[in-house]
Design a protein around this motif. Structure first.
Motif, PDB file in Angstrom:
ATOM      1  N   LYS A   1       5.509   6.466  11.563  1.00  0.00           N
ATOM      2  CA  LYS A   1       5.862   7.888  11.561  1.00  0.00           C
ATOM      3  C   LYS A   1       5.715   8.435  10.149  1.00  0.00           C
ATOM      4  CE  LYS A   1       9.203   7.647  15.389  1.00  0.00           C
ATOM      5  NZ  LYS A   1      10.581   7.988  15.848  1.00  0.00           N
ATOM      6  N   LEU A   2       5.083   9.581  10.031  1.00  0.00           N
ATOM      7  CA  LEU A   2       4.936  10.254   8.754  1.00  0.00           C
ATOM      8  C   LEU A   2       5.573  11.635   8.862  1.00  0.00           C
ATOM      9  CD1 LEU A   2       2.679   8.046   8.604  1.00  0.00           C
ATOM     10  CD2 LEU A   2       1.355   9.685   7.279  1.00  0.00           C
ATOM     11  N   ARG A   3       6.433  11.940   7.912  1.00  0.00           N
ATOM     12  CA  ARG A   3       7.094  13.240   7.912  1.00  0.00           C
ATOM     13  C   ARG A   3       7.512  13.574   6.487  1.00  0.00           C
ATOM     14  NH1 ARG A   3      12.683  12.250   7.663  1.00  0.00           N
ATOM     15  NH2 ARG A   3      13.270  10.084   8.153  1.00  0.00           N
ATOM     16  N   ASN A   4       8.054  14.751   6.313  1.00  0.00           N
ATOM     17  CA  ASN A   4       8.607  15.160   5.025  1.00  0.00           C
ATOM     18  C   ASN A   4      10.104  15.343   5.160  1.00  0.00           C
ATOM     19  OD1 ASN A   4       6.065  15.183   3.842  1.00  0.00           O
ATOM     20  ND2 ASN A   4       5.711  17.332   4.332  1.00  0.00           N
ATOM     21  N   GLY A   5      10.799  15.170   4.049  1.00  0.00           N
ATOM     22  CA  GLY A   5      12.251  15.311   4.079  1.00  0.00           C
ATOM     23  C   GLY A   5      12.907  14.138   3.393  1.00  0.00           C
ATOM     24  N   GLY A   6      13.722  13.402   4.144  1.00  0.00           N
ATOM     25  CA  GLY A   6      14.442  12.283   3.554  1.00  0.00           C
ATOM     26  C   GLY A   6      15.420  12.755   2.497  1.00  0.00           C
ATOM     27  N   ARG A   7      15.926  11.838   1.723  1.00  0.00           N
ATOM     28  CA  ARG A   7      16.918  12.178   0.709  1.00  0.00           C
ATOM     29  C   ARG A   7      16.315  13.005  -0.420  1.00  0.00           C
ATOM     30  NH1 ARG A   7      20.728   7.581  -1.619  1.00  0.00           N
ATOM     31  NH2 ARG A   7      21.482   7.830   0.528  1.00  0.00           N
ATOM     32  N   PHE A   8      15.029  12.751  -0.739  1.00  0.00           N
ATOM     33  CA  PHE A   8      14.427  13.411  -1.889  1.00  0.00           C
ATOM     34  C   PHE A   8      13.598  14.639  -1.515  1.00  0.00           C
ATOM     35  CE2 PHE A   8      14.326   8.832  -3.584  1.00  0.00           C
ATOM     36  CZ  PHE A   8      15.623   8.935  -4.066  1.00  0.00           C
ATOM     37  N   GLY A   9      13.412  14.887  -0.222  1.00  0.00           N
ATOM     38  CA  GLY A   9      12.652  16.055   0.210  1.00  0.00           C
ATOM     39  C   GLY A   9      11.143  15.902   0.124  1.00  0.00           C
TER      40      GLY A   9
ATOM     41  N   GLY B   1       7.871  13.568  -4.064  1.00  0.00           N
ATOM     42  CA  GLY B   1       6.680  14.359  -4.328  1.00  0.00           C
ATOM     43  C   GLY B   1       6.592  15.574  -3.420  1.00  0.00           C
ATOM     44  N   LYS B   2       5.383  16.099  -3.267  1.00  0.00           N
ATOM     45  CA  LYS B   2       5.171  17.301  -2.463  1.00  0.00           C
ATOM     46  C   LYS B   2       5.137  17.016  -0.968  1.00  0.00           C
ATOM     47  CE  LYS B   2       2.632  19.688  -6.138  1.00  0.00           C
ATOM     48  NZ  LYS B   2       1.339  20.314  -6.532  1.00  0.00           N
TER      49      LYS B   2
ATOM     50  N   ASN C   1       0.825  -1.200   0.000  1.00  0.00           N
ATOM     51  CA  ASN C   1       0.000   0.000   0.000  1.00  0.00           C
ATOM     52  C   ASN C   1       0.863   1.256   0.000  1.00  0.00           C
ATOM     53  OD1 ASN C   1      -2.654   1.458   0.469  1.00  0.00           O
ATOM     54  ND2 ASN C   1      -1.506   2.098   2.272  1.00  0.00           N
ATOM     55  N   THR C   2       1.925   1.257   0.793  1.00  0.00           N
ATOM     56  CA  THR C   2       2.774   2.442   0.906  1.00  0.00           C
ATOM     57  C   THR C   2       3.525   2.707  -0.394  1.00  0.00           C
ATOM     58  OG1 THR C   2       3.068   1.920   3.252  1.00  0.00           O
ATOM     59  CG2 THR C   2       4.521   3.568   2.308  1.00  0.00           C
ATOM     60  N   ILE C   3       4.032   1.663  -1.027  1.00  0.00           N
ATOM     61  CA  ILE C   3       4.716   1.831  -2.313  1.00  0.00           C
ATOM     62  C   ILE C   3       3.731   2.324  -3.363  1.00  0.00           C
ATOM     63  CG2 ILE C   3       5.910   0.619  -4.186  1.00  0.00           C
ATOM     64  CD1 ILE C   3       7.097  -1.232  -2.029  1.00  0.00           C
ATOM     65  N   ASN C   4       2.517   1.785  -3.343  1.00  0.00           N
ATOM     66  CA  ASN C   4       1.498   2.205  -4.299  1.00  0.00           C
ATOM     67  C   ASN C   4       1.163   3.682  -4.119  1.00  0.00           C
ATOM     68  OD1 ASN C   4      -1.765   1.694  -5.350  1.00  0.00           O
ATOM     69  ND2 ASN C   4      -0.069   0.803  -6.476  1.00  0.00           N
ATOM     70  N   ASN C   5       1.097   4.135  -2.862  1.00  0.00           N
ATOM     71  CA  ASN C   5       0.859   5.557  -2.607  1.00  0.00           C
ATOM     72  C   ASN C   5       2.026   6.404  -3.097  1.00  0.00           C
ATOM     73  OD1 ASN C   5      -1.674   5.362  -1.466  1.00  0.00           O
ATOM     74  ND2 ASN C   5      -0.919   5.211   0.628  1.00  0.00           N
ATOM     75  N   ALA C   6       3.245   5.903  -2.881  1.00  0.00           N
ATOM     76  CA  ALA C   6       4.421   6.639  -3.348  1.00  0.00           C
ATOM     77  C   ALA C   6       4.409   6.766  -4.868  1.00  0.00           C
ATOM     78  CB  ALA C   6       5.692   5.940  -2.872  1.00  0.00           C
ATOM     79  N   ILE C   7       3.976   5.717  -5.562  1.00  0.00           N
ATOM     80  CA  ILE C   7       3.862   5.771  -7.015  1.00  0.00           C
ATOM     81  C   ILE C   7       2.883   6.872  -7.431  1.00  0.00           C
ATOM     82  CG2 ILE C   7       2.977   4.515  -9.031  1.00  0.00           C
ATOM     83  CD1 ILE C   7       4.118   1.952  -7.771  1.00  0.00           C
ATOM     84  N   ARG C   8       1.831   7.037  -6.655  1.00  0.00           N
ATOM     85  CA  ARG C   8       0.811   8.036  -6.985  1.00  0.00           C
ATOM     86  C   ARG C   8       1.329   9.455  -6.816  1.00  0.00           C
ATOM     87  NH1 ARG C   8      -5.192   8.443  -4.118  1.00  0.00           N
ATOM     88  NH2 ARG C   8      -5.938  10.254  -5.299  1.00  0.00           N
ATOM     89  N   TYR C   9       2.132   9.699  -5.779  1.00  0.00           N
ATOM     90  CA  TYR C   9       2.500  11.073  -5.434  1.00  0.00           C
ATOM     91  C   TYR C   9       3.915  11.471  -5.829  1.00  0.00           C
ATOM     92  CZ  TYR C   9      -1.808  11.176  -2.752  1.00  0.00           C
ATOM     93  OH  TYR C   9      -3.137  11.143  -2.385  1.00  0.00           O
ATOM     94  N   THR C  10       4.739  10.522  -6.233  1.00  0.00           N
ATOM     95  CA  THR C  10       6.116  10.862  -6.570  1.00  0.00           C
ATOM     96  C   THR C  10       6.201  11.642  -7.879  1.00  0.00           C
ATOM     97  OG1 THR C  10       8.336   9.943  -6.833  1.00  0.00           O
ATOM     98  CG2 THR C  10       6.550   8.753  -7.884  1.00  0.00           C
TER      99      THR C  10
END
Length: 226
Positions: free
Chosen positions: A209-217, A160-161, A128-137
């Motif tokens: 945990k949900l946050r923004n940032g990481g390597r890709f921002g 993504g945003k 599910n998480t990878i599928n969501n990442a595909i949607r928003y990346t």
């Protein structure tokens, strides 16, 4: 005489289970078609959308069944040992045809460590998480695994945003937090949070945990397991 004492939740669960299995067969057929007609289907927006939406529906049904079992006190974690680089590679492989078709770059950066968790439950969360990442990346996805503060941390990042401020949090979600009126129920996050809570060691309990940032921002989803 008709018996009107029907357990409708059981009927729904049975129907959802059948639909999940049918969609699983459909997804296998889609994969086979992509291989057989790679030259014509690999870059097809319509075909990629078909595969993405079928995968999303399949994930939703897996989560609904899990939440039903949770409500029936019939969902538990069966803990086994797994080597994280292999575990993440296997799950990324499932999504590679769609990722390649959409032109999305992907990378796995997992420490060479073993983790103890329920393979099936984590599969539902990761898919599910990878599928969501595909949607928003925009065009990059990264899977990670590491040890931190006595926890195994599995992460999914995109460029993504990112998550809106209202969704960024640490800990667990309750069923009462789901908003069925807004059209955005966060069902997948509730399922992931429930799966994390099923993993316990002593006084430690899993969480997300949900946050923004990481390597890709962009958005960063992490599941912390003791």
């Amino acid at each position: 005489m008709t018996d009107h004492n029907i357990d409708f939740s059981m009927v729904l669960a049975s129907a959802v289970h059948d639909m999940k299995n049918s969609l699983g067969m459909l997804l296998n057929t889609v994969d086979e078609l992509r291989i057989e007609h790679e030259s014509t289907l690999a870059g097809s927006d319509k075909f990629n959308m078909l595969q993405y939406e079928a995968e999303r529906m399949h994930n939703d049904l897996v989560q609904l069944l899990g939440i039903y079992r949770l409500g029936e006190n019939n969902l538990s974690a069966h803990i086994d040992e797994h080597f994280l680089p292999d575990f993440l590679s296997d799950h990324m492989a499932r999504h590679m045809p769609l990722l390649d078709g959409l032109g999305i770059e992907y990378v796995i950066e997992a420490d060479e460590i073993n983790g103890f968790f329920d393979d099936d439950l984590l599969t539902g969360v990761l898919n599910n998480t990878i599928n969501n990442a595909i949607r928003y990346t925009e065009n990059k996805i990264r899977l990670t695994a590491r040890e931190e503060k006595g926890y195994l941390v599995i992460g999914v990042e995109d460029d993504g945003k990112g998550y809106p401020e209202s969704m960024q949090h640490t800990g667990t979600l309750s069923f009462k937090s789901l908003d069925f009126k807004s059209g955005s129920t966060s069902l997948g996050l509730f399922f992931a949070s429930s799966v994390a809570k099923l993993h316990r060691e002593g006084e430690k309990t899993g969480s997300i945990k949900l946050r923004n940032g990481g390597r890709f921002g962009g958005g960063v989803f992490e599941i912390w397991l003791p």
